[in-house]
Design a protein around this motif. Structure first.
Motif, PDB file in Angstrom:
ATOM      1  N   TYR A 220      -1.586  12.620 -19.123  1.00 26.90           N
ATOM      2  CA  TYR A 220      -2.281  11.348 -18.905  1.00 26.90           C
ATOM      3  C   TYR A 220      -3.383  11.145 -19.926  1.00 26.90           C
ATOM      4  CZ  TYR A 220      -5.248  14.404 -16.003  1.00 26.90           C
ATOM      5  OH  TYR A 220      -6.026  15.427 -15.542  1.00 26.90           O
ATOM      6  N   GLN A 307      -0.724  15.033 -10.915  1.00 28.53           N
ATOM      7  CA  GLN A 307      -0.489  14.340 -12.184  1.00 28.53           C
ATOM      8  C   GLN A 307      -0.710  15.294 -13.345  1.00 28.53           C
ATOM      9  OE1 GLN A 307       0.153  11.311 -13.502  1.00 28.53           O
ATOM     10  NE2 GLN A 307      -0.223   9.788 -11.926  1.00 28.53           N
ATOM     11  N   GLY A 308      -0.123  14.959 -14.454  1.00 32.39           N
ATOM     12  CA  GLY A 308      -0.449  15.653 -15.687  1.00 32.39           C
ATOM     13  C   GLY A 308       0.627  16.604 -16.154  1.00 32.39           C
ATOM     14  N   SER A 313       5.119  13.343 -14.380  1.00 37.76           N
ATOM     15  CA  SER A 313       4.391  12.102 -14.646  1.00 37.76           C
ATOM     16  C   SER A 313       5.337  10.902 -14.594  1.00 37.76           C
ATOM     17  CB  SER A 313       3.660  12.173 -15.982  1.00 37.76           C
ATOM     18  OG  SER A 313       4.581  12.361 -17.035  1.00 37.76           O
ATOM     19  N   TRP A 316       5.302   8.363 -11.071  1.00 35.28           N
ATOM     20  CA  TRP A 316       4.452   7.190 -10.869  1.00 35.28           C
ATOM     21  C   TRP A 316       4.944   6.014 -11.710  1.00 35.28           C
ATOM     22  CZ3 TRP A 316       2.868  12.196 -10.750  1.00 35.28           C
ATOM     23  CH2 TRP A 316       2.125  12.616  -9.641  1.00 35.28           C
ATOM     24  N   GLY A 461       0.322   5.350 -21.527  1.00 35.62           N
ATOM     25  CA  GLY A 461       1.116   5.621 -20.331  1.00 35.62           C
ATOM     26  C   GLY A 461       1.960   4.439 -19.888  1.00 35.62           C
ATOM     27  N   TYR A 495       1.192   4.173 -11.296  1.00 38.62           N
ATOM     28  CA  TYR A 495       0.573   5.125 -12.225  1.00 38.62           C
ATOM     29  C   TYR A 495      -0.890   4.760 -12.463  1.00 38.62           C
ATOM     30  CZ  TYR A 495      -0.205   7.485 -16.728  1.00 38.62           C
ATOM     31  OH  TYR A 495      -0.710   8.238 -17.755  1.00 38.62           O
TER      32      TYR A 495
END
Ligand code: ZN
Length: 883
Positions: A220, A307-308, A313, A316, A461, A495
């Motif tokens: 992210y 997340q991450g 990822s 989302w 993103g 997201y």
């Protein structure tokens, strides 16, 4: 690309394959294609044999040249300049019209406006299941990259109905290595040690220049080139519906983990995505069972929350995101494991065994027998031990990857229809509101430039960000023109919401009376907090008439110089201020820092500049977005000169990720530094060369003693030793500054000693535990180390020290730069024992006259994500040069 293909084809014809036919059926082949075994001279996955990235890319070029089913694209260069490669694999008919299919896929993810009913039906009827597979980002997990050689050959040459079915229904995007640099490093390291007592031992440095294993914690913030290239492929180029990321786990347990993962789930992921994660994972598991493979597990270890991490990822983004984790070997050397009996766990501490690790532990003798041997729904045929080889990994991954492709082909239309429904539902929910939008003040932030940085990350993103053309009112609050707006009526709203809201970790209890389980990994990633940016969630729908303009990628604030004169000043409000200082120092300017004289934006700290022409200030201000003022003379306020610090950064031979991130942050902010190894620390007269030495997060015992394992090459054994500790004392005694991050603080506290107590020490995991939490910190803006930081801001905390001051020597002046508030320490995420930290010191400066030691219990540069607290680290470096 085309020219090199001809060269390769010529080379092929000349020296390799004049001796007859190659792989059996060649329906898709235009010219004979060697098998990987013919090309590399060994069977893929053979014990102790590894193909290296340069030759792997060469082979894929051959595949492309020989097959009309495969295209090779270089998406860019890796951090160290190696090709970062994508294979696009489909039927020849699909490849001829690839842009058409890419257009359908973009429309599936609503990238080109609202599809008409006819356009929607065209997606369902003509669209392909677009499946991305990414491999071996953790470079010591070598198996997946090796596997892709046989996979690509098979898909390029096999005329069987199964492969034809896949090629006709799927567009297969294959990234054979997410970390080419690491692949090369690991292969070379392995080959160097092959046949010696060090065979299979871990590398003493990171397998990606800056971040090593943390490369799957970057999806992210996108700091690294490899993450950026992957994000562009995912959310700007191809929008795959399914993404499988292939990894390896420890050596002793299950042979392969497949989806679904385990609780808790994340509230912002659509339930359909969890369902499809399970369907694909079970399709892999079923194919492996049918192939007679042991040790397949799901619903284990890896949680559905955070997340991450790489493929996760995608969730989302309404993409099916899958993980496989294969049991490791010692890089390419096989393991032997003692046998267990089904349903009868062995007694603990089996003789002669060595622990797990991802191909890292180079111990000798058989591994201990598996302990998880109870057959059950998630694990019907447990692994019971024995021999395990790289070829086993390759075989399992071939089955799992082919199963993914076949399942996508079988379910093509259903997948497209359901993903479309969820994409539509996401947008419709955003139109209804609660939230309807997230708004980010453009210039109203404590650090105005941080808002621009935040917007740039969201855009990478795939999030669409707009600016309001006029002032507006939302939820009874007024926002000025120019405010950034992230409407929730967009496909990647989930997201954006998850990244910008505060995380609440759901309690997981396996039984009603069982204690809640602690999280597997970090529990907070609220990007606004990490960057020090206020974001607001708007509940009611935005006014219909509100005019919004799309923000161009990676927006920059305009910077300029106003007024006239030869003395310049700008507000020091964040990381860009440090970059400006470093550029101006390099240009020969004389600089000083002072509490603001009142002309600035009220942020508190001002940098005054003289001795360089207006043009230099204009250039720096424009590049960094600074609003610089020119005046005839300097304001009459007490100011401290800023000089360029001479910085050393300690690098242990233990492959420290925090050290790598520290280097990354320093380089990005243009601080020159020198890497110091054990011998450099021990060398005489450290003070002659450096003003400041930085120790990244590391346990004191590890700093002093390093890695003493018998399988470590002698030149990388040991730490700084007692001699090094003495050298550090002499350095500080001569006026040097030590900056200690995280657990390295304990080295200074214990060995100097300092009048500071680390309160984290001695607390049990039941009393205090925080695997990764965003915390509130109160910063003293009048302290030289607090300059450029908001008085109340947010930092990242991960089981590191926090402090109380104790009685010390009169010569030691201790000041608290930042502390945790008396209530409300946790700002986002999960932390056990919050009350232990309340009111305690987070960052402490100890003035030892003439030297100084700065203790950062809080992690000020953690994974390059904690931008709100970067300036405290930078200030510590500047202050060191001021001594
Ligand atoms: Zn991994």
């Amino acid at each position: 690309m085309r020219a090199s293909r001809l060269v390769l084809a010529a080379a092929l014809g000349l020296c390799l394959f004049t001796t007859g036919p190659l792989s059996g059926a060649t329906a898709g082949a235009q010219s004979p294609l060697p098998t990987p075994e013919q090309f590399f001279g060994f069977r893929v996955g053979a014990d102790t044999k590894l193909a290296r990235w340069d030759r792997i890319v060469e082979y894929f070029r051959l595949v492309e040249g020989a097959s009309n089913r495969v295209r090779v694209r270089e998406l860019g260069k890796s951090t160290e300049g190696n090709p970062f490669v994508l294979l696009e694999i489909a039927s020849p008919e699909t490849l001829k019209r690839l842009d058409y299919y890419r257009g359908l896929q973009r429309r599936l993810y609503l990238q080109d406006g609202e599809p008409t009913a006819a356009q929607r039906d065209e997606i369902f009827q003509s669209g392909k299941a677009v499946v991305l597979v990414t491999c071996s980002m953790h470079a010591s997990e070598v198996g997946a990259t090796q596997m892709t050689l046989e996979l690509a050959h098979r898909l390029a040459t096999d005329a069987s109905p199964r492969v034809t079915h896949v090629l006709d229904n799927v567009i297969f995007l294959l990234v054979p290595s997410l970390n080419p640099d690491g692949q090369i490093m690991v292969v070379d390291w392995y080959n160097k040690n092959l046949g010696t007592e060090f065979e299979g031992s871990p590398m003493p440095w990171l397998y990606q220049k800056y971040v090593g294993h943390d490369n799957n914690r970057d999806m992210y913030m996108f700091t690294q080139v490899e993450s950026q290239l992957t994000a562009k492929l995912l959310w700007h180029d191809w929008f795959p519906s399914v993404w499988l990321d292939e990894h390896q786990q420890g050596m002793t347990g299950s042979r392969i983990f497949v989806m679904p993962a385990t609780d808790p789930i994340n509230p912002n992921v659509h339930p359909l995505i969890y369902r499809w994660n399970g369907l694909f994972g079970q399709a892999q598991g079923a194919a492996l069972e049918a192939a007679g493979k042991d040790g397949i597990i799901y619903n284990s270890t890896y949680t559905n929350f955070w997340q991450g991490a790489m493929a996760w990822s995608g969730w989302w983004h309404n993409q099916v995101g899958l993980l496989t984790e294969l049991a490791s070997v010692r890089i390419a050397s096989p393991t032997e494991q003692q046998r267990a009996q089904l349903g009868r766990p062995p007694a603990p501490a089996t003789e002669g065994g060595r622990g797990g690790g991802r191909g890292g532990d180079a111990g000798r003798g058989p591994l201990p027998a598996p302990t998880d041997v109870m057959p059950r729904t998630e694990y019907p045929r447990p692994w019971l031990g024995g021999r395990w080889t790289l070829r086993d990994i390759v075989d399992y991954e071939l089955v799992a990857t082919m199963a993914t492709l076949e399942y996508a082909a079988d379910r093509r239309e259903t997948l497209l229809r359901q993903i479309y429904d969820v994409n539509r539902a996401t947008v419709e929910a955003g139109k209804k509101g609660d939230p309807s939008a997230i708004v980010i003040g453009a210039d109203a932030q404590a650090d105005p430039l941080a808002a621009y940085r935040l917007v740039g990350r969201l855009q990478l993103g795939g999030v669409r960000v707009y600016r309001a053309e006029a002032a507006f009112r939302a939820d009874d609050k007024d926002y000025p023109a120019g405010t950034f707006v992230v409407p929730m009526a967009q496909v990647f709203a989930r997201y954006a919401k998850d990244l910008l809201e505060k995380q609440t970790y759901p309690e997981v209890r396996r039984a009603p009376n069982a204690p809640p389980e602690a999280p597997y990994d970090v529990t907070a990633w609220s990007l606004g907090l990490l960057l020090g940016v206020d974001v607001a969630f708007v509940k009611k729908p935005l006014a219909d008439g509100l005019a919004l303009t799309a923000v161009p990628p990676s927006p920059k604030r305009g910077g300029d110089v106003s007024g006239s004169g030869t003395v310049f000043s700008f507000d020091y409000t964040g990381p860009e201020g440090a970059i400006a200082v470093n550029r101006l120092l390099k240009a020969g300017a004389s600089l000083s820092v002072a509490r603001a004289a009142g002309t600035g934006g009220g942020a508190g700290t001002e940098v005054a500049v003289s001795g360089v022409p207006l043009s230099t200030l204009r250039e720096v201000s424009a590049a960094l977005g600074l609003r610089t003022r020119a005046a005839a003379r300097r304001a009459n306020v007490p100011a401290a000169a800023i000089k360029a610090p001479r910085i050393g950064v300690y690098q242990p031979w233990t492959a420290s990720m925090d050290e790598g991130w520290t280097r990354w942050v320093l380089e990005q902010h243009e601080f020159p530094y020198t890497t110091l190894h054990n011998a450099d620390i021990r060398a005489a007269r450290l003070r002659d060369r450096f003003d400041v030495v930085v120790f990244a997060d590391q346990q004191p015992a590890s700093i002093v003693s390093g890695n003493e394992s018998a399988t470590t090459r002698p030149e990388y054994r040991g730490g700084i030793g007692e001699e090094g500790v003495s050298a550090l004392k002499a350095f500080v005694g001569a006026g040097g500054t030590l900056v200690m991050l995280g657990n390295a603080c304990d080295l200074a506290i214990e060995r100097f000693p300092l009048p500071v107590k680390n309160l984290k020490r001695g607390l049990t995991r039941d009393q205090h535990f925080a695997p990764g939490t965003i915390v509130t910190v109160e910063v003293d803006p009048a302290h030289p180390l607090g300059a450029g930081v908001a008085a109340s801001t947010y930092g990242f905390y991960n089981n590191s020290p926090f402090f109380a001051l104790t009685e010390g020597f009169a010569s030691q002046q201790v000041s608290v730069v930042a502390r945790y508030p008396n209530t409300g320490v946790v700002a986002s995420g999960w932390l056990r024992g919050e009350e232990q930290m309340a009111g305690r010191a987070a960052v402490v400066s100890v003035d030892l006259n003439p030297g100084r030691i700065v203790l950062f219990g809080l992690r000020p540069q953690h994974r390059a994500q904690t931008q709100a607290t970067f300036p405290m680290l930078f200030n510590a470096l500047y202050l060191a040069a001021g001594h």
